[in-house]
Design a protein around this motif. Structure first.
Motif, PDB file in Angstrom:
ATOM      1  N   GLN A  66       9.654  -2.499  -4.080  1.00  0.00           N
ATOM      2  CA  GLN A  66      10.445  -1.664  -5.134  1.00  0.00           C
ATOM      3  C   GLN A  66       9.325  -0.900  -5.616  1.00  0.00           C
ATOM      4  N   ASP A  67       8.978  -0.065  -5.314  1.00  0.00           N
ATOM      5  CA  ASP A  67       8.230   0.937  -6.246  1.00  0.00           C
ATOM      6  C   ASP A  67       9.192   1.896  -6.905  1.00  0.00           C
ATOM      7  N   ALA A  68       8.579   2.956  -8.267  1.00  0.00           N
ATOM      8  CA  ALA A  68       9.202   3.322  -8.880  1.00  0.00           C
ATOM      9  C   ALA A  68       8.400   4.873  -8.708  1.00  0.00           C
TER      10      ALA A  68
ATOM     11  N   GLN B  32       1.060  -1.448   0.172  1.00  0.00           N
ATOM     12  CA  GLN B  32      -0.113   0.014  -0.402  1.00  0.00           C
ATOM     13  C   GLN B  32       0.977   1.382   0.661  1.00  0.00           C
ATOM     14  N   ASN B  33       1.285   1.188   0.929  1.00  0.00           N
ATOM     15  CA  ASN B  33       2.951   2.077   0.814  1.00  0.00           C
ATOM     16  C   ASN B  33       3.688   2.947  -0.376  1.00  0.00           C
ATOM     17  N   ALA B  34       3.575   1.507  -1.133  1.00  0.00           N
ATOM     18  CA  ALA B  34       4.271   1.193  -2.194  1.00  0.00           C
ATOM     19  C   ALA B  34       2.798   2.639  -3.811  1.00  0.00           C
TER      20      ALA B  34
ATOM     21  N   ALA C  62      12.675   1.290  -2.189  1.00  0.00           N
ATOM     22  CA  ALA C  62      12.687  -0.508  -1.753  1.00  0.00           C
ATOM     23  C   ALA C  62      12.412  -0.473  -0.454  1.00  0.00           C
ATOM     24  N   PHE C  63      11.851  -1.294   0.404  1.00  0.00           N
ATOM     25  CA  PHE C  63      11.493  -1.775   1.410  1.00  0.00           C
ATOM     26  C   PHE C  63      11.465  -3.040   2.233  1.00  0.00           C
ATOM     27  N   SER C  64      11.809  -3.616   2.912  1.00  0.00           N
ATOM     28  CA  SER C  64      13.029  -4.922   2.960  1.00  0.00           C
ATOM     29  C   SER C  64      12.578  -4.961   4.544  1.00  0.00           C
TER      30      SER C  64
ATOM     31  N   VAL D 280       7.539   8.474  -5.020  1.00  0.00           N
ATOM     32  CA  VAL D 280       8.124   9.191  -4.945  1.00  0.00           C
ATOM     33  C   VAL D 280       9.093   9.520  -4.143  1.00  0.00           C
ATOM     34  N   GLY D 281       9.957   7.853  -3.825  1.00  0.00           N
ATOM     35  CA  GLY D 281      10.922   8.394  -2.929  1.00  0.00           C
ATOM     36  C   GLY D 281      10.435   8.823  -1.884  1.00  0.00           C
ATOM     37  N   PHE D 282      11.986   9.265  -1.150  1.00  0.00           N
ATOM     38  CA  PHE D 282      12.147   9.595   0.272  1.00  0.00           C
ATOM     39  C   PHE D 282      13.328  11.144   0.369  1.00  0.00           C
TER      40      PHE D 282
ATOM     41  N   ASP E 280       0.683   4.064  -3.092  1.00  0.00           N
ATOM     42  CA  ASP E 280       0.869   5.444  -2.420  1.00  0.00           C
ATOM     43  C   ASP E 280       1.507   6.353  -3.419  1.00  0.00           C
ATOM     44  N   ALA E 281       3.095   6.383  -3.415  1.00  0.00           N
ATOM     45  CA  ALA E 281       4.096   6.598  -3.253  1.00  0.00           C
ATOM     46  C   ALA E 281       4.184   7.162  -4.238  1.00  0.00           C
ATOM     47  N   MET E 282       3.210   5.988  -5.479  1.00  0.00           N
ATOM     48  CA  MET E 282       2.849   6.599  -7.312  1.00  0.00           C
ATOM     49  C   MET E 282       2.043   6.761  -7.566  1.00  0.00           C
TER      50      MET E 282
ATOM     51  N   PHE F 258       4.155   7.825  14.134  1.00  0.00           N
ATOM     52  CA  PHE F 258       3.547   8.825  13.381  1.00  0.00           C
ATOM     53  C   PHE F 258       4.238   9.948  12.838  1.00  0.00           C
ATOM     54  N   TYR F 259       5.063   8.918  11.889  1.00  0.00           N
ATOM     55  CA  TYR F 259       5.828   9.943  10.785  1.00  0.00           C
ATOM     56  C   TYR F 259       5.589  10.103   9.849  1.00  0.00           C
ATOM     57  N   THR F 260       4.859  10.711   9.107  1.00  0.00           N
ATOM     58  CA  THR F 260       4.352  10.656   8.350  1.00  0.00           C
ATOM     59  C   THR F 260       4.138  11.850   7.166  1.00  0.00           C
ATOM     60  N   THR F 261       3.842  11.949   5.592  1.00  0.00           N
ATOM     61  CA  THR F 261       3.573  12.649   5.104  1.00  0.00           C
ATOM     62  C   THR F 261       2.338  12.643   3.784  1.00  0.00           C
ATOM     63  N   LYS F 262       1.776  11.534   4.470  1.00  0.00           N
ATOM     64  CA  LYS F 262       0.698  11.533   3.521  1.00  0.00           C
ATOM     65  C   LYS F 262      -0.273  13.349   4.551  1.00  0.00           C
ATOM     66  N   SER F 263      -1.578  13.668   3.777  1.00  0.00           N
ATOM     67  CA  SER F 263      -1.967  14.484   4.214  1.00  0.00           C
ATOM     68  C   SER F 263      -3.086  13.090   5.289  1.00  0.00           C
ATOM     69  N   GLU F 264      -3.688  12.529   4.668  1.00  0.00           N
ATOM     70  CA  GLU F 264      -4.512  11.555   5.725  1.00  0.00           C
ATOM     71  C   GLU F 264      -3.533   9.956   5.825  1.00  0.00           C
ATOM     72  N   GLY F 265      -2.338  10.435   6.017  1.00  0.00           N
ATOM     73  CA  GLY F 265      -1.404   9.947   6.704  1.00  0.00           C
ATOM     74  C   GLY F 265      -1.496   9.424   8.743  1.00  0.00           C
ATOM     75  N   VAL F 266      -0.794   8.440   9.088  1.00  0.00           N
ATOM     76  CA  VAL F 266      -1.052   8.536  10.661  1.00  0.00           C
ATOM     77  C   VAL F 266       0.473   8.402  10.844  1.00  0.00           C
ATOM     78  N   GLY F 267       1.166   7.394   9.764  1.00  0.00           N
ATOM     79  CA  GLY F 267       2.472   7.531  10.240  1.00  0.00           C
ATOM     80  C   GLY F 267       2.476   5.885  11.329  1.00  0.00           C
ATOM     81  N   ILE F 268       1.385   4.769  11.695  1.00  0.00           N
ATOM     82  CA  ILE F 268       2.093   3.709  12.328  1.00  0.00           C
ATOM     83  C   ILE F 268       2.448   2.896  11.586  1.00  0.00           C
ATOM     84  N   GLY F 269       2.181   2.295  10.668  1.00  0.00           N
ATOM     85  CA  GLY F 269       2.041   1.599   9.528  1.00  0.00           C
ATOM     86  C   GLY F 269       3.657   0.849   9.850  1.00  0.00           C
ATOM     87  N   LEU F 270       4.439   1.496   9.336  1.00  0.00           N
ATOM     88  CA  LEU F 270       5.978   1.411   9.530  1.00  0.00           C
ATOM     89  C   LEU F 270       6.645   0.936  10.497  1.00  0.00           C
ATOM     90  N   SER F 271       6.202   1.709  11.445  1.00  0.00           N
ATOM     91  CA  SER F 271       6.281   1.125  12.883  1.00  0.00           C
ATOM     92  C   SER F 271       6.055   0.340  13.147  1.00  0.00           C
TER      93      SER F 271
HETATM   94  P1  ADP Z   1       1.356   6.183   6.672  1.00  0.00           P
HETATM   95  O1  ADP Z   1       1.141   5.532   5.573  1.00  0.00           O
HETATM   96  O2  ADP Z   1       0.090   6.444   7.455  1.00  0.00           O
HETATM   97  O3  ADP Z   1       2.203   7.722   6.286  1.00  0.00           O
HETATM   98  P2  ADP Z   1       3.833   4.734   7.695  1.00  0.00           P
HETATM   99  O4  ADP Z   1       4.459   4.420   8.664  1.00  0.00           O
HETATM  100  O5  ADP Z   1       3.194   3.287   6.424  1.00  0.00           O
HETATM  101  O6  ADP Z   1       2.449   5.820   7.554  1.00  0.00           O
HETATM  102  O7  ADP Z   1       4.712   5.520   7.266  1.00  0.00           O
HETATM  103  C1  ADP Z   1       5.603   6.595   6.786  1.00  0.00           C
HETATM  104  C2  ADP Z   1       5.879   7.710   6.264  1.00  0.00           C
HETATM  105  O8  ADP Z   1       6.984   6.851   5.463  1.00  0.00           O
HETATM  106  C3  ADP Z   1       5.304   7.478   4.646  1.00  0.00           C
HETATM  107  O9  ADP Z   1       4.379   8.753   5.180  1.00  0.00           O
HETATM  108  C4  ADP Z   1       5.684   7.526   3.669  1.00  0.00           C
HETATM  109  O10 ADP Z   1       6.657   9.690   4.145  1.00  0.00           O
HETATM  110  C5  ADP Z   1       7.243   7.300   4.002  1.00  0.00           C
HETATM  111  N1  ADP Z   1       6.998   5.916   2.986  1.00  0.00           N
HETATM  112  C6  ADP Z   1       6.849   4.672   3.469  1.00  0.00           C
HETATM  113  N2  ADP Z   1       6.958   3.859   2.369  1.00  0.00           N
HETATM  114  C7  ADP Z   1       6.979   4.732   1.442  1.00  0.00           C
HETATM  115  C8  ADP Z   1       7.671   4.661  -0.023  1.00  0.00           C
HETATM  116  N3  ADP Z   1       7.505   3.443  -0.471  1.00  0.00           N
HETATM  117  N4  ADP Z   1       8.141   5.290  -0.822  1.00  0.00           N
HETATM  118  C9  ADP Z   1       8.553   6.689  -0.439  1.00  0.00           C
HETATM  119  N5  ADP Z   1       7.846   7.426   1.456  1.00  0.00           N
HETATM  120  C10 ADP Z   1       7.065   6.290   1.879  1.00  0.00           C
END
Ligand code: ADP
Length: 278
Positions: free
Chosen positions: A202-204, A169-171, A257-259, A206-208, A173-175, A220-233
């Protein structure tokens, strides 16, 4: 658009390694039904939406109180007692927010994990099947490179699937904002040393920013307007509880790429020493 949709359909029939097309479709349907019935594989999105409200309340409290505190300190003379009280409230709200995260983490705690031999390829295929609509909506074209004869990993199948789902889902979103290149996603599984299996999405996209690499996994780190930022945590907690590790890297070209690596079914297998590219 039709081509891309066609590519997705083709990709599905090719990537799911079952000879009989009809049984593939049946399999996908039954997997979707099974998982939906289990109600287990809540997407991180659903999970976060359901707790977002609970977290947002203390977070807005923190912002309001911190602002009030600044005003009180800026007053002439400063209202020190009022500022102290609002600082206390800020701390209380901070604790409330972290309680929510703790509870969510506990949901995925060891005591709730059912470790068993898991075929990560098969578990991943099921998640891909579940994400089919998402791929269609975002016009993402997916390629899988799932290693043959991958050893079974020692894991909680549903939790690992939640992590994979979150990465997919993050990948996507990033595309979503990408218009000048194909929205390609590649999911790879492979051995990682003798004791671990690695999965990479791996996605193509916007990266970070390189500087934010360490913060991506913070709650709670998120760059998405609707994000909560806990998925990766949460994902990282799940993987670490499996004795594995999780990391992110920027591609040489666009995207990221997230692994993660998790131990195979073998006595004392650990991924502690697995290489994590910087
Ligand atoms: P959320 O999706 O709610 O923002 P996550 O913890 O899943 O929460 O992700 C945190 C942040 O990590 C995202 O807001 C985004 O900035 C960055 N991120 C996660 N996956 C990707 C990705 N595939 N490409 C670029 N940035 C990513």
């Amino acid at each position: 658009m039709r081509n891309e949709a066609g590519a997705i359909v083709k990709w599905f029939s090719v990537s799911i390694d079952i000879e009989d097309r009809k049984s593939t479709e049946e399999e996908i349907r039954s997997t979707q039904t099974k998982l939906a019935q289990m109600g287990h594989v809540l997407t991180m999105g659903q999970l976060t939406a359901s707790i977002a409200h609970e977290v947002n309340q203390p977070l807005s409290g923190i912002i309001t109180n911190a602002n009030t505190c600044l005003h009180m300190l800026a007053a002439n003379p400063p209202n020190v007692e009022g500022a102290r009280e609002t600082a206390r409230r800020t701390i209380r709200d901070g604790h409330r927010a972290s309680e929510v995260v703790k509870r969510v983490r506990a949901l995925f705690g060891k005591e709730n994990a059912a470790l068993e031999p898991v075929d990560l390829n098969e578990a991943t295929r099921e998640v891909i099947a579940l994400s089919r609509v998402r791929f269609q909506e975002t016009h993402a074209v997916l390629r899988t490179e799932l290693a043959e004869e991958l050893p079974l990993v020692n894991g909680d199948r549903v939790q690992l699937q939640q992590v994979v789902l979150n990465l997919i889902q993050n990948a996507s979103d990033a595309m979503i904002s990408v218009r000048d290149r194909p929205r390609r996603m590649v999911i790879t599984t492979e051995r990682d040393g003798n004791e671990c299996v690695r999965l990479t999405v791996q996605d193509a996209g916007v990266g970070f920013e390189r500087e934010s690499l360490q913060r991506l996994f913070d709650a709670f780190y998120t760059t998405k307007s609707e994000g909560v930022g806990i998925g990766l945590s949460i994902s990282r907690s799940i993987i670490e509880r499996h004795g594995g590790r999780m990391w992110a890297a920027l591609n040489e070209g666009p995207g990221a790429a997230f692994s993660f690596s998790v131990p195979i079914v073998a006595k004392d297998a650990t991924c502690a020493g697995a290489a994590v590219p910087s």
